[in-house]
Write a protein that holds these residues in place. Structure first.
Motif, PDB file in Angstrom:
ATOM      1  N   LEU A  27      31.874  41.376  39.473  1.00  0.00           N
ATOM      2  CA  LEU A  27      32.095  40.248  40.392  1.00  0.00           C
ATOM      3  C   LEU A  27      33.279  40.485  41.323  1.00  0.00           C
ATOM      4  O   LEU A  27      33.739  39.537  41.967  1.00  0.00           O
ATOM      5  CB  LEU A  27      32.339  38.958  39.594  1.00  0.00           C
ATOM      6  N   ILE A  28      33.768  41.708  41.426  1.00  0.00           N
ATOM      7  CA  ILE A  28      34.975  41.951  42.199  1.00  0.00           C
ATOM      8  C   ILE A  28      34.797  41.572  43.674  1.00  0.00           C
ATOM      9  O   ILE A  28      35.745  41.157  44.348  1.00  0.00           O
ATOM     10  CB  ILE A  28      35.422  43.435  42.064  1.00  0.00           C
ATOM     11  N   ASP A  29      33.568  41.661  44.183  1.00  0.00           N
ATOM     12  CA  ASP A  29      33.318  41.310  45.588  1.00  0.00           C
ATOM     13  C   ASP A  29      33.262  39.805  45.819  1.00  0.00           C
ATOM     14  O   ASP A  29      33.137  39.364  46.973  1.00  0.00           O
ATOM     15  CB  ASP A  29      32.013  41.949  46.068  1.00  0.00           C
ATOM     16  N   TYR A  30      33.355  39.019  44.755  1.00  0.00           N
ATOM     17  CA  TYR A  30      33.244  37.568  44.867  1.00  0.00           C
ATOM     18  C   TYR A  30      34.546  36.864  44.506  1.00  0.00           C
ATOM     19  O   TYR A  30      34.553  35.665  44.235  1.00  0.00           O
ATOM     20  CB  TYR A  30      32.119  37.058  43.958  1.00  0.00           C
ATOM     21  N   VAL A  31      35.635  37.596  44.537  1.00  0.00           N
ATOM     22  CA  VAL A  31      36.905  37.076  44.025  1.00  0.00           C
ATOM     23  C   VAL A  31      37.348  35.795  44.740  1.00  0.00           C
ATOM     24  O   VAL A  31      37.953  34.910  44.121  1.00  0.00           O
ATOM     25  CB  VAL A  31      37.994  38.173  44.115  1.00  0.00           C
ATOM     26  N   ASN A  32      37.030  35.656  46.015  1.00  0.00           N
ATOM     27  CA  ASN A  32      37.471  34.478  46.775  1.00  0.00           C
ATOM     28  C   ASN A  32      36.383  33.422  46.957  1.00  0.00           C
ATOM     29  O   ASN A  32      36.595  32.434  47.655  1.00  0.00           O
ATOM     30  CB  ASN A  32      37.992  34.917  48.150  1.00  0.00           C
ATOM     31  N   TYR A  33      35.241  33.620  46.322  1.00  0.00           N
ATOM     32  CA  TYR A  33      34.144  32.653  46.418  1.00  0.00           C
ATOM     33  C   TYR A  33      34.445  31.416  45.563  1.00  0.00           C
ATOM     34  O   TYR A  33      35.006  31.517  44.466  1.00  0.00           O
ATOM     35  CB  TYR A  33      32.840  33.264  45.913  1.00  0.00           C
ATOM     36  N   SER A  34      34.040  30.267  46.059  1.00  0.00           N
ATOM     37  CA  SER A  34      34.083  29.060  45.241  1.00  0.00           C
ATOM     38  C   SER A  34      33.039  29.188  44.137  1.00  0.00           C
ATOM     39  O   SER A  34      31.906  29.604  44.405  1.00  0.00           O
ATOM     40  CB  SER A  34      33.796  27.830  46.098  1.00  0.00           C
ATOM     41  N   VAL A  35      33.394  28.808  42.916  1.00  0.00           N
ATOM     42  CA  VAL A  35      32.440  28.984  41.819  1.00  0.00           C
ATOM     43  C   VAL A  35      31.214  28.094  41.985  1.00  0.00           C
ATOM     44  O   VAL A  35      30.132  28.424  41.494  1.00  0.00           O
ATOM     45  CB  VAL A  35      33.095  28.729  40.433  1.00  0.00           C
ATOM     46  N   LYS A  36      31.342  26.987  42.715  1.00  0.00           N
ATOM     47  CA  LYS A  36      30.193  26.103  42.896  1.00  0.00           C
ATOM     48  C   LYS A  36      29.132  26.735  43.796  1.00  0.00           C
ATOM     49  O   LYS A  36      27.987  26.277  43.835  1.00  0.00           O
ATOM     50  CB  LYS A  36      30.627  24.753  43.448  1.00  0.00           C
ATOM     51  N   ASP A  37      29.502  27.802  44.523  1.00  0.00           N
ATOM     52  CA  ASP A  37      28.555  28.496  45.390  1.00  0.00           C
ATOM     53  C   ASP A  37      27.876  29.674  44.700  1.00  0.00           C
ATOM     54  O   ASP A  37      27.063  30.368  45.310  1.00  0.00           O
ATOM     55  CB  ASP A  37      29.266  29.000  46.651  1.00  0.00           C
ATOM     56  N   LEU A  38      28.206  29.906  43.439  1.00  0.00           N
ATOM     57  CA  LEU A  38      27.634  31.024  42.690  1.00  0.00           C
ATOM     58  C   LEU A  38      26.399  30.578  41.909  1.00  0.00           C
ATOM     59  O   LEU A  38      26.249  29.406  41.573  1.00  0.00           O
ATOM     60  CB  LEU A  38      28.664  31.589  41.713  1.00  0.00           C
ATOM     61  N   SER A  39      25.540  31.529  41.588  1.00  0.00           N
ATOM     62  CA  SER A  39      24.393  31.254  40.732  1.00  0.00           C
ATOM     63  C   SER A  39      24.867  30.984  39.305  1.00  0.00           C
ATOM     64  O   SER A  39      26.020  31.276  38.947  1.00  0.00           O
ATOM     65  CB  SER A  39      23.432  32.442  40.734  1.00  0.00           C
ATOM     66  N   GLY A  40      23.961  30.461  38.471  1.00  0.00           N
ATOM     67  CA  GLY A  40      24.327  30.191  37.085  1.00  0.00           C
ATOM     68  C   GLY A  40      24.753  31.440  36.338  1.00  0.00           C
ATOM     69  O   GLY A  40      25.726  31.429  35.568  1.00  0.00           O
ATOM     70  N   GLY A  41      24.047  32.550  36.566  1.00  0.00           N
ATOM     71  CA  GLY A  41      24.408  33.796  35.904  1.00  0.00           C
ATOM     72  C   GLY A  41      25.756  34.315  36.348  1.00  0.00           C
ATOM     73  O   GLY A  41      26.528  34.858  35.542  1.00  0.00           O
TER      74      GLY A  41
END
Length: 205
Positions: free
Chosen positions: A111-125
Motif C-alpha cells: 500500500l506504499i503508493d496509497y500513503v496519502n489516500y483517505s481510508v474512506k476512498d479505499l476498497s474493503g480489502g
C-alpha cells in the motif's frame, strides 16, 4: 509462558468451555483453528479481558503490551492511510523513525503508493491491509489477530502471509492468530491448536 487454567464459560445455557487448560509459547505464532461458531473469538475475548467467564484463570499477560486486530477494521475514516497507521505510534516514536516503520509496513502490505489516500476512498480489502500495517508497526510484545486476512484475494493474501512470517520471526513476536482457514494456519503457525467438540477441547496439530 501464557497459561489458561481450568477455564469454564457458559454460552446459551451450556458449557462452551469447561475446565479448559492450555499453555502457549511466547515468541511463537500460535494459531487457533476452528470452524465458525467453534468458540475461537470467545476465547480471544476472554484472553483479552473483554468477556467474563465463570471460573478459571488466564495467566501471563501482566505488564505486557498487547496489540489487537479485530474482525472489524476500526479505522478512523477522516484520516488518511499514513495517519491511521501512525495513530498507534505517535506517543512513543520520533518522526523519522515513525516514517521508516510506516513505510516498511505499507510496503509489506503493498500500500506504499496509497500513503496519502483517505481510508474512506479505499476498497474493503485495502482497508484491511491498512489494519494489518497498523499491527505490523506496533512494538508490542503480544499480537492478537482475529481473521486478519478476510477480504484479500488469494495471491495477495499468500504474499502478505509469507512476508509476515519473516517479520514476526525476526522480531520474536508472540502472535495469537485466530482463523478458520487451515491453509493460513499451516503457512503461518509455529504451533497450531484446533478447536473441536463442545465443551471445547484443543488438539495440537
Amino acid at each position: 509462558m501464557i497459561e489458561i487454567k481450568n477455564l469454564s464459560k457458559i454460552y446459551k445455557d451450556e458449557f462452551l468451555y469447561r475446565n479448559f487448560n492450555c499453555a502457549f509459547e511466547e515468541n511463537k505464532v500460535n494459531v487457533i483453528l476452528g470452524s465458525s461458531g467453534s468458540g475461537k473469538t470467545t476465547l480471544f475475548r476472554m484472553m483479552l479481558g473483554l468477556e467474563k467467564y465463570e471460573a478459571g484463570q488466564i495467566l501471563g499477560f501482566n505488564h505486557k503490551k498487547i496489540a489487537v486486530v479485530f474482525q472489524e477494521d476500526r479505522l478512523v475514516e477522516w484520516m488518511n492511510v499514513y495517519d491511521n497507521v501512525a495513530f498507534v505510534l505517535k506517543s512513543s516514536v520520533e518522526k523519522q523513525e515513525m516514517d521508516k516503520l510506516i513505510n516498511k509496513a505499507l510496503e509489506l502490505v503493498e500500500l506504499i503508493d496509497y500513503v496519502n489516500y483517505s481510508v474512506k476512498d479505499l476498497s474493503g480489502g485495502m482497508q484491511r491491509r491498512v489494519v494489518l500495517a497498523r499491527a505490523i508497526v506496533c512494538r508490542d510484545s503480544i499480537l492478537f489477530m482475529d481473521e486478519p486476512f478476510k477480504g484479500l484475494d488469494d495471491e495477495l493474501r499468500l504474499r502478505i502471509i509469507t512476508r509476515l512470517k519473516v517479520h514476526w520471526r525476526e522480531n520474536r513476536t508472540t502472535v495469537f492468530l485466530i482463523t478458520h482457514s487451515q491453509q493460513e494456519g499451516m503457512l503461518l503457525g509455529d504451533i497450531i491448536y484446533k478447536l473441536a467438540e463442545k465443551p471445547v477441547k484443543f488438539y495440537k496439530i
